[in-house]
Scaffold this motif. Structure first.
Motif, short mmCIF file in Angstrom:
data_model
loop_
_atom_site.label_atom_id
_atom_site.label_comp_id
_atom_site.label_asym_id
_atom_site.label_seq_id
_atom_site.Cartn_x
_atom_site.Cartn_y
_atom_site.Cartn_z
N ALA A 3 0.82 -1.21 0.00
CA ALA A 3 0.00 0.00 0.00
C ALA A 3 0.85 1.26 0.00
CB ALA A 3 -0.94 0.01 1.20
N SER A 4 2.05 1.18 0.58
CA SER A 4 2.93 2.34 0.61
C SER A 4 3.98 2.30 -0.50
CB SER A 4 3.62 2.45 1.98
OG SER A 4 4.37 1.29 2.27
N GLY A 5 3.87 1.33 -1.41
CA GLY A 5 4.75 1.27 -2.57
C GLY A 5 6.08 0.60 -2.30
N ASN A 6 6.18 -0.22 -1.25
CA ASN A 6 7.43 -0.91 -0.93
C ASN A 6 7.29 -2.40 -1.21
OD1 ASN A 6 9.16 1.24 0.52
ND2 ASN A 6 7.16 1.43 1.51
N ALA A 7 8.17 -2.92 -2.05
CA ALA A 7 8.09 -4.33 -2.42
C ALA A 7 8.86 -5.22 -1.45
CB ALA A 7 8.64 -4.53 -3.84
N SER A 8 9.94 -4.70 -0.88
CA SER A 8 10.80 -5.51 -0.02
C SER A 8 10.40 -5.39 1.44
CB SER A 8 12.26 -5.07 -0.19
OG SER A 8 13.10 -5.72 0.74
N SER A 9 10.70 -6.43 2.20
CA SER A 9 10.45 -6.39 3.64
C SER A 9 11.53 -5.59 4.38
CB SER A 9 10.40 -7.80 4.22
OG SER A 9 11.64 -8.46 4.01
N GLU A 10 12.61 -5.25 3.68
CA GLU A 10 13.67 -4.45 4.27
C GLU A 10 13.60 -3.03 3.71
OE1 GLU A 10 17.92 -5.78 5.50
OE2 GLU A 10 18.12 -4.91 3.51
N LEU A 11 13.40 -2.06 4.57
CA LEU A 11 13.29 -0.66 4.17
C LEU A 11 14.62 0.04 4.45
CD1 LEU A 11 9.80 0.11 5.78
CD2 LEU A 11 10.29 -0.81 3.50
N THR A 12 15.04 0.89 3.54
CA THR A 12 16.33 1.56 3.70
C THR A 12 16.19 3.06 3.53
OG1 THR A 12 16.86 1.35 1.34
CG2 THR A 12 17.54 -0.45 2.79
N ALA A 13 17.06 3.78 4.24
CA ALA A 13 17.18 5.23 4.10
C ALA A 13 18.63 5.57 4.40
CB ALA A 13 16.24 5.97 5.05
N GLY A 14 19.41 5.81 3.36
CA GLY A 14 20.83 6.01 3.56
C GLY A 14 21.45 4.75 4.14
N GLU A 15 22.14 4.89 5.28
CA GLU A 15 22.77 3.74 5.93
C GLU A 15 21.86 3.09 6.98
OE1 GLU A 15 27.49 4.16 5.77
OE2 GLU A 15 26.56 5.55 7.21
N VAL A 16 20.63 3.58 7.07
CA VAL A 16 19.68 3.01 8.03
C VAL A 16 18.86 1.94 7.33
CG1 VAL A 16 17.69 3.48 9.50
CG2 VAL A 16 19.56 5.15 9.34
N ARG A 17 18.75 0.78 7.98
CA ARG A 17 17.93 -0.32 7.45
C ARG A 17 16.96 -0.79 8.53
NH1 ARG A 17 19.81 -2.62 2.69
NH2 ARG A 17 21.79 -1.73 1.98
#
Length: 219
Positions: free
Chosen positions: A119-133
């Protein structure tokens, strides 16, 4: 993430609530179709678990009314009805997924995570933002590969921002989606949690957009 459970069987409703809260979700409950329809129309939810065999108003009618009114939150239909015609009816009414009773709580949580991600457009179960996972399966957060310990509320806030990376999220939206219905919505704790997350993961991770809210750009 905030979830609505619409289930009339008290024991199952309590079990579902405990399972979801244990997985880090804010949870509201309704015990008949009329109450569930009202909450779905007037509160902000990231997903709904909806039983079909409800008193007052049946689940299919509730779902159809939500969709006709333009409410787009993901809905997982949970029911004892397992015939193919019931599944088709549920999907045609606007359900996003279907799970029959009895079920394993691990499968329910996995399906719910997948619905919210999509629903939020994320396919992977791992979300990333820069070096943050952030691993939505394990609830593990790392910075440059090193684990970072967050409180439950810090994790909920970070998870919501990471699911909506690149978008400006208002303070009101954060309150609506990380706390349940009974939370004191005049609280100033959002700013406190933002400050704590910045200290743990870097001051540049979450941007303050003056007068609008917060944005996680991932730079």
């Amino acid at each position: 993430m905030r979830v609505l459970i619409v289930e009339d069987e008290p024991t199952l409703a309590r079990q579902l609530r405990a399972t979801l809260e244990g997985a880090g979700y804010a949870v509201d409950s309704a015990h008949d179709g009329e109450e569930g329809q009202y909450l779905g129309e007037n509160e902000a939810y990231d997903a709904v678990i909806l039983d079909l065999g409800l008193p007052e108003v049946d689940g299919l009618t509730v779902l159809d009314r939500w969709r006709r009114a333009g409410h787009r939150m993901p809905v997982l239909v949970l029911t004892a009805r397992d015939s193919w015609s019931d599944k088709v009816a549920g999907l045609d009414a606007g359900a996003d997924d279907y799970l029959t009773k009895p079920f394993r709580s691990e499968e329910l949580i996995a399906r719910l995570r997948a619905l919210i991600r999509r629903a939020s457009g994320n396919a992977s179960s791992e979300l990333t933002a820069g070096e943050v996972r952030l691993d939505t399966r394990s609830g593990r957060v790392t910075l440059a590969g090193e684990p970072v310990k967050l409180t439950a509320q810090e994790y909920k806030l970070l998870s919501y921002l990471m699911h909506h990376k690149g978008k400006v999220v208002s303070r009101t939206e954060l309150i609506e989606h990380i706390y349940d219905q009974d939370f004191d919505r005049d609280s100033n704790t959002i700013e406190v949690f933002i400050t704590r997350i910045r200290k743990k993961l870097g001051a540049e991770l979450i941007q303050t957009i003056r007068g609008l809210g917060y944005s996680l750009e991932g730079r």
